[in-house]
Design a protein around this motif. Structure first.
Motif, PDB file in Angstrom:
ATOM      1  N   GLU A 229     -11.931  32.534  58.164  1.00 46.46           N
ATOM      2  CA  GLU A 229     -12.700  32.747  56.946  1.00 46.46           C
ATOM      3  C   GLU A 229     -14.174  32.653  57.277  1.00 46.46           C
ATOM      4  OE1 GLU A 229     -13.214  34.331  54.121  1.00 46.46           O
ATOM      5  OE2 GLU A 229     -11.168  33.631  53.695  1.00 46.46           O
ATOM      6  N   ARG A 233     -16.717  38.263  55.569  1.00 47.33           N
ATOM      7  CA  ARG A 233     -15.506  38.849  54.978  1.00 47.33           C
ATOM      8  C   ARG A 233     -15.813  40.149  54.217  1.00 47.33           C
ATOM      9  NH1 ARG A 233     -10.373  38.242  53.342  1.00 47.33           N
ATOM     10  NH2 ARG A 233     -10.112  36.251  54.421  1.00 47.33           N
ATOM     11  N   GLY A 253      -7.161  34.906  55.821  1.00 45.12           N
ATOM     12  CA  GLY A 253      -7.968  33.702  55.669  1.00 45.12           C
ATOM     13  C   GLY A 253      -7.650  32.632  56.700  1.00 45.12           C
TER      14      GLY A 253
END
Length: 391
Positions: A229, A233, A253
């Motif tokens: 993460e 992103r 994630g």
């Protein structure tokens, strides 16, 4: 009869967050080892929330500052002055500016400071004027660090060259191995053969480079999964959509334990601009999963020591990266024999070093270092707010 007090009975260390990151993860593993060997460990943490909270070792004294910025981390000096630890451990390159500040504030009363080299020191990605400033900053480390620990022999050679510290003030101690987390949820895996990336979604990791290369692979039945993460992103999701890869690329994630995915991947890829000693490469090879990596650190060639284990490519060789991925993702490709991770005795090795340094200081063999006033502007510039996830 009570056992005599160890010279480094109380170790103080620090980190900005527990949101993830290889440096912080390794620090928690080391701290657990030190506590198990009977030492008191105080961890000063800017923000004690995040996925790594679950890995906080029982027995570690945690002091949360409530501020993970560089201004907040300046409080480490006051805490060290109040607690009087025997030794201060700086867990990585990102944190040495805090060590410099502690040395400056405590002066001759500062305990020995040991810093770990966690990332490449010879950096070519920073540009002007940061690159020359960083070289000057590295040269100042000999004024406030008593000892440096590199994770591999090649990293030690690089550290001697870039910091000016004599080889006698550097040791080689690998990180303790990553172990499976009891009770952790099984990491997701795609159906069929897949390429895996593990690491925070940050510019350093260059997942955009991997996604671009993945779009050019010969085998269209292979999928790509990147576990991690971070702030990149949005850009990565936009890139996936623009390339029409929405059904083949997954970004699920952060996961606490990626072991299951590593074991089942056809290959692992790490295409960063810079790294230290990438733990994910060691984890992959321990599982018998081949790796494709850019030469992001002098340690990469130490880890991928044979062509049977994987392929190292130049960061700017996009055709070479595609060819290496095609090779290892070919159906029926033989997997390498598992390579055990080093570092089983790392916690003990650190403590032996710590004890020697504390005894030498008490005997007056090594005088405390001092920080030149001219170092302060650059010291402040390298204390940046954290942008970290799991490495």
């Amino acid at each position: 009869m009570l056992s005599p007090r160890a010279p480094s009975a109380h170790i103080l260390t620090y980190a900005q967050t527990l949101k993830g990151g290889g440096v912080e993860d390794a620090l928690l593993r080391l701290s657990a080892g030190w506590v198990a060997l009977g030492r008191r460990v105080t961890l000063v943490i800017g923000d004690a929330s995040g996925p790594l909270v679950a890995k906080l070792p029982i027995g570690v004294d945690v002091i949360e500052l409530g501020d993970a910025s560089y201004l907040g981390m300046a409080s480490v000096a006051e805490i060290a002055a109040r607690l009087g630890p025997d030794l201060i451990f700086c867990p990585g390159n990102h944190y040495t500016a805090v060590a410099a500040w502690v040395r400056l504030r405590l002066g001759t009363g500062c305990p020995p400071i040991v810093a770990k080299v966690s990332n490449a020191l010879d950096r070519h990605d920073q540009g002007w004027p940061l690159t020359p400033a960083y070289r000057v900053w590295l040269g100042w480390h000999r004024h406030f660090v008593d000892h440096l620990v590199a994770m591999t022999p090649a990293m030690k050679i690089e550290a001697v060259r870039t910091t000016g510290l004599p080889a006698a003030k550097l040791s080689v101690i690998p990180n303790p191995p990553v172990e499976r987390i009891a009770g952790a949820a099984r990491s997701p895996v795609p159906a069929g053969r897949f390429l895996l990336g593990v690491g925070r979604l940050a510019p350093q990791k260059r997942w955009d480079r991997l996604i671009e290369s993945f779009a050019r692979l010969a085998d269209r039945d292979v999928s790509l999964m990147i576990l991690g993460e971070g702030e990149a992103r949005g850009a990565l999701e936009a890139q996936v959509a623009a390339l029409g890869l929405g059904e083949r690329v997954m970004l699920p994630g952060h996961v606490a334990d990626p072991t299951f995915a590593i074991e089942h991947a056809a290959a692992m890829a790490l295409v960063s601009d810079f790294e230290g000693v990438p733990g994910v490469l060691r984890e992959a090879l321990a599982a018998g999963t081949p790796v494709v990596a850019t030469e992001s650190s002098v340690a990469v060639r130490e880890i991928i020591a044979s062509p049977a284990l994987g392929t190292i490519v130049d960061a700017n060789d996009s055709a070479g990266l595609v060819a290496a991925l095609d090779h290892w993702l070919a159906p029926g490709r033989q997997r390498p024999a598992p390579v055990p991770q080093p570092g089983a005795g790392s916690a003990s090795a650190y403590l032996a070093l710590f004890d020697d340094l504390v005894l030498a200081r008490r005997a007056g063999i090594r005088a405390p270092a001092t920080v030149p006033a001219s170092a302060l502007p650059i010291c402040a510039s390298f204390l940046r707010p954290p942008v970290r996830e799991r490495a």
